[in-house]
Write a protein that holds these residues in place. Structure first.
Motif, short mmCIF file in Angstrom:
data_model
loop_
_atom_site.label_atom_id
_atom_site.label_comp_id
_atom_site.label_asym_id
_atom_site.label_seq_id
_atom_site.Cartn_x
_atom_site.Cartn_y
_atom_site.Cartn_z
N LEU A 51 -22.39 30.94 56.47
CA LEU A 51 -22.19 30.12 57.67
C LEU A 51 -21.99 31.03 58.88
CD1 LEU A 51 -19.61 27.44 56.51
CD2 LEU A 51 -22.08 27.29 56.51
N VAL A 52 -22.68 30.70 59.95
CA VAL A 52 -22.50 31.39 61.22
C VAL A 52 -21.90 30.37 62.17
CG1 VAL A 52 -23.63 32.63 63.10
CG2 VAL A 52 -24.53 32.82 60.77
N ALA A 53 -20.71 30.69 62.69
CA ALA A 53 -20.01 29.79 63.61
C ALA A 53 -19.03 30.62 64.44
CB ALA A 53 -19.27 28.70 62.84
N PRO A 54 -18.67 30.14 65.63
CA PRO A 54 -17.72 30.89 66.46
C PRO A 54 -16.28 30.76 65.94
CG PRO A 54 -18.41 28.87 67.57
CD PRO A 54 -19.21 28.96 66.31
N ASN A 55 -15.44 31.69 66.34
CA ASN A 55 -13.98 31.66 66.12
C ASN A 55 -13.56 31.72 64.65
OD1 ASN A 55 -13.76 31.28 68.94
ND2 ASN A 55 -14.03 29.09 68.66
N MET A 56 -14.31 32.40 63.81
CA MET A 56 -13.94 32.48 62.38
C MET A 56 -13.32 33.83 62.01
SD MET A 56 -16.81 30.35 60.29
CE MET A 56 -18.08 31.56 60.47
N GLU A 57 -12.94 34.63 62.99
CA GLU A 57 -12.41 35.96 62.72
C GLU A 57 -11.16 35.93 61.85
OE1 GLU A 57 -13.06 34.83 65.88
OE2 GLU A 57 -14.96 35.89 66.16
N LYS A 58 -10.32 34.92 62.01
CA LYS A 58 -9.05 34.85 61.29
C LYS A 58 -9.11 33.90 60.09
CE LYS A 58 -6.38 36.94 64.55
NZ LYS A 58 -5.94 38.26 64.37
N ALA A 59 -10.31 33.51 59.66
CA ALA A 59 -10.46 32.61 58.51
C ALA A 59 -9.96 33.30 57.24
CB ALA A 59 -11.90 32.18 58.35
N VAL A 60 -9.38 32.52 56.34
CA VAL A 60 -8.82 33.04 55.10
C VAL A 60 -9.83 32.84 53.97
CG1 VAL A 60 -6.96 32.82 53.41
CG2 VAL A 60 -6.47 32.56 55.85
N ALA A 61 -10.26 33.97 53.37
CA ALA A 61 -11.22 33.91 52.28
C ALA A 61 -10.58 33.26 51.05
CB ALA A 61 -11.69 35.32 51.93
N GLY A 62 -11.36 32.44 50.37
CA GLY A 62 -10.88 31.82 49.13
C GLY A 62 -10.20 30.48 49.32
N THR A 63 -10.26 29.92 50.52
CA THR A 63 -9.64 28.61 50.77
C THR A 63 -10.73 27.57 51.01
OG1 THR A 63 -9.44 29.10 53.14
CG2 THR A 63 -7.53 29.60 51.75
N PRO A 64 -10.39 26.29 50.87
CA PRO A 64 -11.41 25.25 51.06
C PRO A 64 -11.84 25.10 52.51
CG PRO A 64 -9.30 24.27 50.41
CD PRO A 64 -9.11 25.75 50.43
N LEU A 65 -12.98 24.47 52.68
CA LEU A 65 -13.56 24.18 53.98
C LEU A 65 -13.86 22.68 53.99
CD1 LEU A 65 -16.43 26.00 55.69
CD2 LEU A 65 -16.91 23.76 54.80
N PHE A 66 -13.59 22.01 55.10
CA PHE A 66 -13.85 20.58 55.21
C PHE A 66 -14.77 20.30 56.39
CE2 PHE A 66 -9.68 20.65 53.12
CZ PHE A 66 -9.93 19.83 52.03
N ILE A 67 -15.66 19.32 56.20
CA ILE A 67 -16.48 18.83 57.31
C ILE A 67 -15.68 17.76 58.01
CG2 ILE A 67 -18.60 17.62 57.94
CD1 ILE A 67 -19.89 18.86 55.46
N VAL A 68 -15.62 17.83 59.33
CA VAL A 68 -14.87 16.85 60.12
C VAL A 68 -15.86 15.78 60.60
CG1 VAL A 68 -13.40 16.47 62.13
CG2 VAL A 68 -13.26 18.63 60.87
N GLY A 69 -15.72 14.58 60.05
CA GLY A 69 -16.57 13.47 60.44
C GLY A 69 -16.02 12.77 61.67
N PRO A 70 -16.80 11.87 62.26
CA PRO A 70 -16.37 11.20 63.50
C PRO A 70 -15.13 10.32 63.33
CG PRO A 70 -18.43 10.27 62.68
CD PRO A 70 -18.12 11.45 61.83
N HIS A 71 -14.88 9.84 62.11
CA HIS A 71 -13.74 8.96 61.88
C HIS A 71 -12.62 9.63 61.09
CE1 HIS A 71 -16.25 5.83 63.52
NE2 HIS A 71 -17.17 6.09 62.60
N ASP A 72 -12.72 10.94 60.86
CA ASP A 72 -11.70 11.65 60.09
C ASP A 72 -10.47 11.96 60.94
OD1 ASP A 72 -13.20 11.69 57.76
OD2 ASP A 72 -14.11 13.63 58.20
N ASP A 73 -9.32 11.98 60.28
CA ASP A 73 -8.07 12.34 60.91
C ASP A 73 -7.93 13.87 60.85
OD1 ASP A 73 -5.51 12.66 61.86
OD2 ASP A 73 -4.54 11.47 60.27
N VAL A 74 -8.13 14.54 61.97
CA VAL A 74 -8.12 16.00 62.01
C VAL A 74 -6.76 16.56 61.61
CG1 VAL A 74 -8.44 18.02 63.50
CG2 VAL A 74 -9.96 16.07 63.74
#
Length: 174
Positions: A71-94
């Motif tokens: 995945l190429v995306a901005p602001n991922m410098e501090k992301a933690v390897a080995g943790t889950p990733l979620f897609i944020v849908g239009p009706h999801d509670d962030v």
């Protein structure tokens, strides 16, 4: 989580279920809190190649499970390897998704010695950090701080503060 020349910070993901699209908003666990960003590119290695081998990537607009993807995306410098990733849908509670994505890291931070005395632990992924913390707990070695990723000057400075309290704990276990 790594820097790739020409792409910036990227994250290698094993897509277990569902699908990802360019432009999807995603939520990742970060060392300083949840990271919300938008996917710029979905890359896979050439056929019969590993994602770790340096070679040209194939760009996709849409990826379905199950496969590995960069995945190429901005602001991922501090992301933690080995943790889950979620897609944020239009009706999801962030806020609710943020709590879910940060849960694993919060569980690890609960194991730290609240007195601030102990060794400093550094690992490449959350799983290896958990294993190292479990071992240190079994041999009764206190832990004052943790980090995930490469060792930086800030980590060395934080570990060196133990020189003033207990010299035997002034080290980084990585």
């Amino acid at each position: 989580v790594k820097q790739v020349e020409g792409l910036g910070t990227t994250v290698d993901v094993i897509l277990v279920n569902g699908s990802l699209r360019q432009g999807d908003r995603i939520l990742l666990c970060g060392m300083e809190g949840p990271i919300q960003t938008e996917i710029r590119a979905l890359l896979t290695p050439q056929p019969m190649r590993e994602i770790r081998v340096k070679s040209p990537y194939i760009s996709h607009e849409h990826i379905r499970a199950a496969q590995s993807v960069k995945l190429v995306a901005p602001n991922m410098e501090k992301a933690v390897a080995g943790t889950p990733l979620f897609i944020v849908g239009p009706h999801d509670d962030v806020d609710e998704l943020s709590k879910l994505v940060m849960r694993d890291l919060e569980d690890v931070k609960k194991r730290l010695d609240v007195t601030g005395k102990g060794v400093y632990v550094q690992a490449s992924t959350l799983g290896s950090l958990e294993a190292l913390l479990e071992f240190l707990k079994s041999v009764h070695i206190p832990v004052s701080g943790v980090n995930i990723g490469p060792i930086s000057k800030r980590d060395v400075i934080q570990a060196s503060t133990m020189l003033e309290h207990q010299r035997e704990y002034a080290c980084i276990l990585a």
